[in-house]
Design a protein around this motif. Structure first.
Motif, mmCIF file in Angstrom:
data_model
loop_
_atom_site.group_PDB
_atom_site.id
_atom_site.type_symbol
_atom_site.label_atom_id
_atom_site.label_comp_id
_atom_site.label_asym_id
_atom_site.label_seq_id
_atom_site.Cartn_x
_atom_site.Cartn_y
_atom_site.Cartn_z
ATOM 1 N N PRO A 155 0.830 -1.210 0.000
ATOM 2 C CA PRO A 155 0.000 0.000 0.000
ATOM 3 C C PRO A 155 0.867 1.264 0.000
ATOM 4 C CG PRO A 155 -0.774 -1.580 1.636
ATOM 5 C CD PRO A 155 0.543 -2.081 1.142
ATOM 6 N N ASP A 219 -9.952 3.017 6.121
ATOM 7 C CA ASP A 219 -9.149 1.962 5.492
ATOM 8 C C ASP A 219 -9.826 0.599 5.642
ATOM 9 O OD1 ASP A 219 -7.242 3.856 4.850
ATOM 10 O OD2 ASP A 219 -6.092 3.547 6.687
ATOM 11 N N ARG A 222 -12.815 0.404 3.199
ATOM 12 C CA ARG A 222 -12.392 0.209 1.817
ATOM 13 C C ARG A 222 -11.934 -1.229 1.585
ATOM 14 N NH1 ARG A 222 -10.030 5.492 2.308
ATOM 15 N NH2 ARG A 222 -8.041 4.515 2.834
ATOM 16 N N GLN A 223 -11.223 -1.795 2.574
ATOM 17 C CA GLN A 223 -10.770 -3.175 2.417
ATOM 18 C C GLN A 223 -11.953 -4.139 2.432
ATOM 19 O OE1 GLN A 223 -7.786 -4.040 1.658
ATOM 20 N NE2 GLN A 223 -8.183 -6.251 1.680
ATOM 21 N N GLU A 224 -12.940 -3.887 3.255
ATOM 22 C CA GLU A 224 -14.135 -4.735 3.269
ATOM 23 C C GLU A 224 -14.868 -4.672 1.937
ATOM 24 O OE1 GLU A 224 -16.393 -3.389 6.574
ATOM 25 O OE2 GLU A 224 -15.233 -4.547 8.076
ATOM 26 N N ARG A 226 -13.514 -4.132 -0.950
ATOM 27 C CA ARG A 226 -12.727 -4.896 -1.908
ATOM 28 C C ARG A 226 -12.972 -6.402 -1.754
ATOM 29 N NH1 ARG A 226 -6.846 -1.850 -1.283
ATOM 30 N NH2 ARG A 226 -7.496 0.157 -2.165
ATOM 31 N N VAL A 227 -13.096 -6.859 -0.519
ATOM 32 C CA VAL A 227 -13.358 -8.277 -0.279
ATOM 33 C C VAL A 227 -14.735 -8.667 -0.818
ATOM 34 C CG1 VAL A 227 -13.682 -10.028 1.511
ATOM 35 C CG2 VAL A 227 -11.801 -8.383 1.708
#
Length: 242
Positions: A155, A219, A222-224, A226-227
């Protein structure tokens, strides 16, 4: 003379040097051995003769020394045998050990072995090598078709800390910390300059080789997302294949 029968005493006057005029005392055993000091005499006689009150210079026994040793508090006098431990008969001991206490990690091949440090400090872990990830440089993982798997990208806010670390080395350090450590992964608390100056002192071995980062709530969201998106694409791919 207070020694057993057959012993001889000799006084030799020094003829030259700064100590001219002084005398040296020697003893000769019945078999002709020359004795130059009281410790040497004690080693030769052993426990067969009490030398605690024996004066090596005069060759006589000073009985007042025996009586004084009996009156002393904590004296090592054995009244049953009439023997007193004479400190002058103790051989010199070389004391050259370091006065500075240094941490030592005990590593044993036999797990059943126990030492006193286990009771005081508990079980100690084997030290880990700094920047061990460098040993994996040049090695690439492959899939079942022997095709090299592309490495991940770091990142933007994740920067490596350490001498000559590649992206792969940093990723390996982060993966190892997530897998082996039981503490949160936050990165190195010291600055890059401090670690570069003295890595062995300023680096935290329990954290990966990245600068200190703080994961915000945005953050995580956003990662959730993407998953969720990756799972949706996987579900669509499976439906098309079926």
């Amino acid at each position: 003379m207070a020694l057993p029968p057959g012993w001889k005493r000799e006084e030799v006057v020094r003829q030259s040097g700064l100590s001219a005029g002084k005398t040296d005392v020697y003893y000769y055993s019945p078999d002709g051995k020359k004795i130059r000091s009281k410790p040497q005499l004690a080693r030769l006689l052993g426990d067969t003769f009490d030398l605690s009150a024996f004066d090596f210079r005069t060759g006589r026994v000073i009985y007042s020394a025996v009586r004084k040793s009996k009156r002393q508090k904590g004296s090592a006098f054995d009244f049953a045998r009439g023997v007193r431990v004479d400190s002058s008969l103790v051989l010199p001991i070389r004391q050259t050990a370091s006065i500075f206490k240094q941490p030592v990690t005990v590593i044993r091949n036999n797990p059943e072995s126990k030492t006193k440090t286990d009771l005081k400090h508990g079980v100690q872990e084997q030290p880990r090598q700094l920047f061990w990830e460098k040993r994996l440089q040049g090695l690439r993982a492959c899939d079942s078709t022997e095709e090299a798997i592309q490495s991940m990208e770091l990142p933007r806010n994740m920067n490596g800390v350490g001498p000559e670390l590649t992206t792969e080395s940093v990723l390996q350090s982060v993966s190892a910390s997530l897998h082996l450590n039981n503490v949160p992964v936050t990165g190195q608390s010291n600055s890059r300059s401090q670690i570069q100056k003295n890595p062995g002192v300023n680096i935290d071995t329990s954290q990966p080789h990245i600068q200190h980062i703080l994961v915000s709530e945005e953050d995580i969201q956003r990662q959730e997302q993407r998953v969720v998106e990756a799972r949706r694409r996987l579900q669509d791919a499976l439906r098309e294949e079926m």
